[in-house]
Write an enzyme that holds these catalytic residues in place. Structure first.
Site, PDB file in Angstrom:
ATOM      1  N   LYS A 552       0.865  -1.186   0.000  1.00 31.19           N
ATOM      2  CA  LYS A 552       0.000   0.000   0.000  1.00 31.19           C
ATOM      3  C   LYS A 552       0.892   1.221   0.000  1.00 31.19           C
ATOM      4  O   LYS A 552       2.109   1.106   0.194  1.00 31.19           O
ATOM      5  CB  LYS A 552      -0.938   0.009   1.204  1.00 31.19           C
ATOM      6  N   ARG A 553       0.298   2.402  -0.208  1.00 31.95           N
ATOM      7  CA  ARG A 553       1.090   3.620  -0.106  1.00 31.95           C
ATOM      8  C   ARG A 553       1.813   3.648   1.237  1.00 31.95           C
ATOM      9  O   ARG A 553       1.289   3.203   2.258  1.00 31.95           O
ATOM     10  CB  ARG A 553       0.166   4.844  -0.220  1.00 31.95           C
ATOM     11  N   THR A 663      -9.083  -1.295   0.764  1.00 33.07           N
ATOM     12  CA  THR A 663      -9.754  -2.186  -0.173  1.00 33.07           C
ATOM     13  C   THR A 663      -8.859  -3.380  -0.507  1.00 33.07           C
ATOM     14  O   THR A 663      -9.355  -4.419  -0.929  1.00 33.07           O
ATOM     15  CB  THR A 663     -10.142  -1.443  -1.472  1.00 33.07           C
ATOM     16  N   LYS A 667      -9.276  -7.649  -1.217  1.00 33.03           N
ATOM     17  CA  LYS A 667      -8.677  -8.398  -2.330  1.00 33.03           C
ATOM     18  C   LYS A 667      -7.946  -9.634  -1.821  1.00 33.03           C
ATOM     19  O   LYS A 667      -8.051 -10.722  -2.392  1.00 33.03           O
ATOM     20  CB  LYS A 667      -7.723  -7.488  -3.123  1.00 33.03           C
TER      21      LYS A 667
END
Ligand code: 26V
Length: 820
Positions: A552-553, A663, A667
């Protein structure tokens, strides 16, 4: 209308045709890139026909339409997705094989369309896929950035370096330039009230820039519906200034054309921090103005009275970035349509909807009043007027409550004064929602609390985010998707669009043969990831270890630091063990990937630490068999598609109350990876769905956070006392175990001093959660059962469910079927 023939012979014919005509190349001498382009053009022919028919039907039937305004659409690759949605993957596979190509190699040639930073942009892409798949008349509007999110390189020292992403350097077969669809957008100039008894003003002068449309086709899954994503490119209104040119002033001659083109040249690569830059404001206005002009032109063609706008149009604001749509629509209705204020405001209020995506204070957009006055003088007047009427109403409801007026005002006092975009978005919208239950509660009880008290609770709702199971299961994990179809004896066209059906695999958790197949697929996905790492980085990975992934970021609130400090703790523990004892330890491979905003120093330092921890651990003969770490550079949608299906566990470990939804958590779980996480965002609802026994939760809860932060400031406990294990880890870093310790001091000090994100409070329970993971992983049968049960219960997190909630509860939108 006749469709394109889709038998293998017709496909090869169309492919060769495109090679010879569209590409002007020889089929006998074609590389993979050329073959990808030919395949894409051939698939595009199908999309164009469906797109035409869809748009024709929309025009003919004139249903209410929704417009999703997002500054970011993180689409990733298109070819594979289009093939799967059209149901043509097998035919194309055969077709290109007959011509001597492998479909996988061709798919790999496509560059990602990376017009987004992270979750917010990928959510927009999932929602487009779901809208088309559910046959909803939804269009996206965004910007056609010449450069997407930067490419990330890692220097030998472990520093992130940024390079541009010229994604349009190769021809882009997925967009249709619409050079005939263009609008003029004004900046600067003068706004003068007419003072003729109406609220009208005239706005003249300044700079005029052209917005030109590029259309991207969005195919639905097993349906003809093919929606549109319209992206705007900025162009100078006139080529260049001939007077300056003739006078020999060449730089001056192209100056204005350069400044026009600059508007859509690059995506801003920061999220969660505002900078108040003029170019960003210009991007926001350019895009909202062009989109609204386009939406209203389409509405005017219907020949309906202007007051019926809310019956035909819903505009969804993806965060506050398109909030200028509110004053812009007011400007058009008042200055151009000559409506009175109340009528105009009523239309706006019934047309616009606002989704909030973060409660972090530093991410809430504010624009300096002097800048807004300069760039958009008429909009600043309108915002002041909206504020005046609004505050009068607040004063009426809460007489004499000056503090409240100050808190709720659209204008924040200070030097300079600033426009609070979330307040404007809130009062201009019909509904406001957050993106997961906890987050929506926080919106209502923190940043917009006063507004709930003023406007009533019913305006505020929740739509928990979702992900498209087409890309995030069928496309990225085809073997698992096939196994599910085969086992349920249900076509993909059915269950991929009705994801609750997944629940029917639940009983198969007890079926040993099914479990074996399930485990074998996970293993092959791990090997596929290992192959990717081998070919891109030249590193060999032990695929029999547990794969532990955090992608993620990079952000302090997401706490990649907690993860890497936990890794170091595990390493120190392993080092202290005898070789015999080590053999009993669960083997673990830890993956990190993600970009840091270029100016985010602490996030970049975290990357550097991860890379250097990897360097030491992966070379240590005592431990490397048991614990290795990889930082995969240049994270993207396509890289995620390889990583996610390979995970045994994934980490979503934000400080409670900070991650609005997340999100990627969805996944991973949809691909049978288990979740290690805090009680935050959508983790909570995932645990509710899949059962708490199938997730590994740890850490303090949201209501504790404020008190803990207060304690840190006013009653700090020395870290050696509060969390000795962590103190030891930090000391090892300082002492230089991972290279010059001094380099990391600024990062370590964020933890030793203020520790705003509560690393010291959550470290011990984090380590305990990971020990539970190790314990659970010992029983492989039970582990696979957990994995199956998790997937079975993920139906809720389909973006189809989410987009239908928007359509039904907010937009009042109905599906439109396109004749076969
Ligand atoms: C804010 C800003 C501030 C100004 C500079 C540029 C910029 C760009 C993006 C943003 C939006 C930040 C909000 C955001 O990305 N939120 C994320 O939204 C995801 C989808 O709802 C959600 O899953 C993540 O938890 C949330 O952090």
């Amino acid at each position: 209308m006749r469709g394109v023939d889709t038998d293998v012979a017709s496909i090869t014919k169309s492919f060769v045709n495109h090679v010879q005509t569209s590409l002007a190349r020889q089929a006998s001498n074609l590389d993979d890139l050329g073959a990808y382009q030919a395949a894409a053009l051939s698939v595009r022919d199908n999309l164009i026909l469906n797109w035409n028919e869809t748009q024709l039907t929309y025009t003919r039937k004139a249903p209410k339409r929704a417009y999703y305004l997002s500054l970011e659409f993180l689409m990733g690759r298109t070819l594979d997705n289009a093939l799967l949605n059209l149901g043509l993957k097998d035919q194309y596979k055969d077709g290109v094989q007959k011509l001597g190509f492998s479909i996988e190699d061709l798919l790999d040639k496509e560059r990602d369309a990376a017009l987004g930073n992270g979750g917010l942009g990928r959510l927009a892409a999932c929602y487009l896929d779901s809208s088309a798949s559910q046959e909803l008349p939804v269009w996206g509007y965004g910007l056609r950035y010449k450069y997407g999110i930067f490419q990330q390189l890692i220097s030998p020292e472990g520093n992130q370096l940024e390079a541009p992403d010229p994604w349009l350097d190769n021809q882009n077969p997925w967009e249709l330039p619409r050079l005939d669809v263009s609008y003029e957008v004004r900046f600067y100039g003068q706004a003068e009230r007419l003072n003729d008894g109406t609220p009208r003003a005239s706005w003249t002068g300044g700079q005029e820039v052209l917005a030109v449309a590029y259309d991207v086709m969005i195919p639905g899954c097993y349906t003809k519906t093919t929606n549109n994503l319209r992206l705007w490119e900025s162009k100078p209104k006139r080529g260049f200034d001939l007077n300056s040119f003739n006078a020999g002033n060449y730089e001056g001659a192209v100056e204005s054309s350069n400044s026009a083109a600059a508007i859509t040249s690059v995506l801003y690569p920061n999220d969660h921090t505002t900078f108040g830059k003029e170019l960003r404001l210009k991007q926001q206005y350019f895009w909202t103005a062009a989109s609204l002009a386009d939406i209203l032109r389409r509405f005017r063609n219907l020949g309906k009275p202007i007051t019926e706008i809310p019956d035909y149009i819903a505009i969804q604001l993806n965060d506050t970035h398109p909030t200028l749509a509110i004053p812009e629509l007011m400007r058009i209705l008042i200055d151009e349509e000559d409506l009175d204020w109340d009528k105009a405001w009523n239309i706006v209020n019934n047309t616009v909807f606002y989704t909030n995506h973060t409660v972090l204070p530093e991410a809430l957009e504010k624009w300096p009043v002097p800048l807004m006055e300069h760039v958009l003088p008429r909009h600043m007047q309108i915002i002041y007027d909206i504020n005046l009427f609004f505050l009068q109403a607040v004063e009426k409801k809460f007489p004499g409550d000056r503090d409240r007026l100050g808190r709720m005002s659209l204008i924040e006092e200070g030097f300079p004064k600033q426009v609070r975009m979330a307040h404007l978005a809130c009062i201009g919208s019909k509904k406001v929602n957050g993106v997961a239950e906890l987050h929506s509660d926080l919106v209502k009880t923190t940043i917009l609390k006063d507004f709930v008290e003023f406007e009533g609770i019913s305006k505020f709702g929740n739509v928990t985010n979702g992900i498209t199971p087409r890309r995030w299961l069928d496309q990225c994990n085809p073997e698992l998707s096939d196994l599910i179809s085969k086992t349920l004896k249900v076509e993909k066209s059915v269950w991929l669009k009705n994801l609750d059906k997944l629940e029917e695999i639940l009983p198969f958790a007890e079926d040993a043969r099914f479990r074996k197949e399930w485990a074998a697929i996970k293993q092959r996905n791990k090997e596929r990831l290992a192959h990717y790492v081998q070919t891109t980085l030249g590193l060999t990975i032990n695929t029999h270890a547990m794969f532990d992934v955090q992608i993620k970021r990079l952000h302090e609130y997401k706490r990649q630091t907690l993860n890497i400090l936990g890794v170091i703790h595990r390493y120190l523990t392993l080092k202290a063990m005898s070789p015999e004892a080590r053999k009993k330890v669960n083997h673990r491979v830890v993956f990190f990937a993600g970009k840091a905003a270029p100016a985010y120093y602490i996030a970049k330092l975290t990357i550097r630490l991860i890379v250097n921890v990897a360097r030491i651990l992966n070379a240590d003969p005592d431990t490397k068999e048991y614990l290795t770490v990889y930082f995969l550079p240049d994270y993207s949608v396509s890289v995620a598609e390889v990583l996610i299906p390979a995970s045994d566990i994934s980490q979503h470990i934000s400080t409670a109350g900070t991650e609005a939804s997340g999100t990627s958590n969805m996944k991973f779980c949809l691909n049978g990876g288990l979740l290690v996480g805090t009680v935050d965002g959508a983790n909570i609802e995932i645990a509710e769905s899949v059962g708490e026994s199938n997730v590994f939760f740890f850490g303090h809860l949201t209501p504790d956070v404020e008190d803990l932060r207060y304690q840190h400031l006013y009653h700090p406990i020395p870290i050696e006392e509060k969390c000795p294990a962590l103190a030891n880890v930090l000391n090892k870093i300082s002492e230089g175990m991972f290279g010059d310790g001094g380099v990391y001091e600024p990062l370590l000090n964020t933890i030793r001093q203020i520790d705003h994100y509560l690393i010291t409070d959550d470290f011990d329970s984090y380590i305990a959660a990971l020990a539970m993971v190790d314990e659970a992983y010992l029983d492989k049968t039970e582990w696979i059962k957990k994995s199956i049960r998790t997937v079975a219960k993920m139906g809720k997190f389909s973006s189809d469910r989410a987009i239908l909630e928007y359509a039904e509860s907010y937009w009042n939108l109905e599906a439109v079927s396109i004749a076969k």
